[in-house]
Design an enzyme around this catalytic site. Sequence first.
Site, PDB file in Angstrom:
ATOM      1  N   TYR A 227       0.857  -1.180   0.000  1.00 15.59           N
ATOM      2  CA  TYR A 227       0.000   0.000   0.000  1.00 15.59           C
ATOM      3  C   TYR A 227       0.889   1.225   0.000  1.00 15.59           C
ATOM      4  O   TYR A 227       1.909   1.258   0.692  1.00 15.59           O
ATOM      5  CB  TYR A 227      -0.867   0.013   1.263  1.00 15.59           C
ATOM      6  CG  TYR A 227      -1.619   1.312   1.455  1.00 15.59           C
ATOM      7  CD1 TYR A 227      -2.905   1.481   0.951  1.00 15.59           C
ATOM      8  CD2 TYR A 227      -1.036   2.387   2.138  1.00 15.59           C
ATOM      9  CE1 TYR A 227      -3.588   2.678   1.117  1.00 15.59           C
ATOM     10  CE2 TYR A 227      -1.712   3.581   2.302  1.00 15.59           C
ATOM     11  CZ  TYR A 227      -2.989   3.721   1.792  1.00 15.59           C
ATOM     12  OH  TYR A 227      -3.667   4.910   1.950  1.00 15.59           O
TER      13      TYR A 227
ATOM     14  N   GLU B 233      -3.355   7.678  -3.796  1.00 11.98           N
ATOM     15  CA  GLU B 233      -3.462   6.416  -3.058  1.00 11.98           C
ATOM     16  C   GLU B 233      -3.318   5.293  -4.075  1.00 11.98           C
ATOM     17  O   GLU B 233      -4.139   5.157  -4.981  1.00 11.98           O
ATOM     18  CB  GLU B 233      -4.786   6.314  -2.315  1.00 11.98           C
ATOM     19  CG  GLU B 233      -4.826   5.103  -1.385  1.00 11.98           C
ATOM     20  CD  GLU B 233      -6.104   5.050  -0.550  1.00 11.98           C
ATOM     21  OE1 GLU B 233      -7.199   5.310  -1.091  1.00 11.98           O
ATOM     22  OE2 GLU B 233      -5.995   4.746   0.651  1.00 11.98           O
TER      23      GLU B 233
END
Lengths: 289, 395
Positions: B118, B206
């Site tokens: 991530y 993101e």
Amino acid sequence: MSVLINKDSKVIVQGFTGSEGTFHATQMIEYGTNVVGGVTPGKGGQFRLNKPIFNTVSDAVKETAADVTIIFVPPAFAADAIMEAADAGIKVIVCITEGIPTADMVKVKAYIADKQTRLIGPNCPGIITAEECKVGIMPGFIFKKGTVGIISKSGTLTYEAVDQITKSGLGQTTAIGIGGDPIIGTSTLDAVKLFEADPETKGIILIGEIGGSMEADAAYWIKDHGTKPVVAFIAGETAPKGKRMGHAGAIIGGANDTAQAKKQILRDCGVHVVDSPAELGKKMAELLK
Amino acid sequence: MNLHEYQAKEILKSYGVRIQEGKVAATPEEAVESAVELQKETGTGWWVVKAQIHAGGRGKGGGVKLAKNLDEVKDLSSKMIGMQLVTHQTGEEGKKVSKVLIAQDVYYPGESQVEEFYMSILLNRATGRYTVMYSTEGGMDIESVAEKTPHLIFKEEIDPKVGLMPFQTRKIAFNLGLSGDAFKEMTKFVAALYKAFEAIDASLFEINPVLKTSDNKILAVDAKVNLDDNALYRHPEIVALRDLAEEDPAEIEAGKYNLNFIKLNGNVGCMVNGAGLAMATMDIIKQSGGNPANFLDVGGSANATTVEAGFRIILKDPNVKAILLNIFGGIVRCDRVAQGVVDAYKSIGNISVPVIVRLQGTNAEEGALLINESGLKVKSAITLLEAADLVKSVV
């Protein structure tokens, strides 16, 4: 006493000759603020409202010994204007401009970190010391000299609190509009510390909103160091998550920056939280009786 | 402003960020053509069909599917295009899918294990600095990672005076447990990502997941990119990518009048000057037994034109049972606002719901008088408490 500004402050206006700058400078002078001049690059040597215009902030400081500035320049040039004022040695910089890119403010924050200056705002209504000096755009007539310090992220919500405090008979020392952007020069906690150190201020009103952790940071400090009653209101209990509510900084990112979470932290730290902004004045009057 | 995944990936790629390659399609036929071309360019054996909407959680909602042959590409695309995709971020009604991204399959088997990470870049409001946030736990909802295993989330703050430094990109790659080619790829990936972030004035990146492929490449499988609205004036090429179909029509309409409007689901509309007071007014509506139907900040210039536009936008919502106008007059004079309300009311003609006008501040008394003598079915208030009581009486 008061905080940040008083009747001896020498104030210049950056963006003096623009319509906003001229309008609000007029209002400030009418309130009694000692406006000593303004800055508009290229118009140095001219006069506006019978005050001298300078090309640079540095010239203005040399000629007038100005120690406070208020900035009305458009968003694309505002970061540059703040840095120019800091470089020229201005002690208190009030930036009214709304809409400055965040990346520009990241640079501003780093630039002024080691300078002897305090930035208020941007995206704020300014500061006012009641019946002495107004460096902002708030309606002067609602203020009355007194004992309550006011800290707020919002313009009209500040006026709401001020009006109630005036009508309750208490009046204000200074009101600081800290601004609604994600990066601002003076935090809620910075402002709380200023009022704690001011002997004339007997009570503090704190108006916050969703987004960020400034109110919580202030709450924890108040718990350990606070000696004065603090009444708080946090706007945005009904705001949906992830939506920007007008102010660039008013956005719920996680579980800790909702109005409910902030209120709980403030309550746990001994702050008197009111659920409606209509109760701010009444609550403070009760506490200072 | 938000972008679609396919738009975000194109931008990232232009700054040297390796991405899962793909082609966007608006019809099942285009989807098949895209799949054929993509196979030629990348050699992919399978394809991923991804619904393009501005919301997360698409996989769980059925908006991301694997196709193992061209028939499946066509079949999945025809099902996805036109569907109302419901995810945890769209609300019950979901969002209409009008385009799909046909992407290469990057989870192919090979010499090493595939790994998901991530990574995001965002502002740390407490320090006023941009921060790279990353985790070994990719492909999952980062909020639940933060809750269950916070020690697996790392942060690298960027000093604006020097920017992202090479030692920081190495630290990130080491903390993600990488070595060899994958390590080098990751340092390049992070550096390129930050370069893109700065260049387009983003407010959030993101990338979830960032993938290490079985042949040790690092690439962005998904991309969420939000732009800083205040900086859009510097990026006309990005403004051109705005997809109005993803936005609420009432919010677009309000934007034309420079009104800051957000649609909500309640029964009491409101119109206020100032964002803080607008939020507080919504809260007061709730405390009075109603629910706010919207957020609307008319700004510093509440006049007949803006008030009329505001009324019209609020009244488009059939759930609205009452409207509260809350103005604290500073520089704005209340009698002018009151005149604006009277003019707007007459111009619209048939406002069928009760309107409560609360005017406080400069010339508040004169404003109230104007409202009361107008003969219109408008209730006036001066204090916030009076306004709250009036809301209570109508809901």
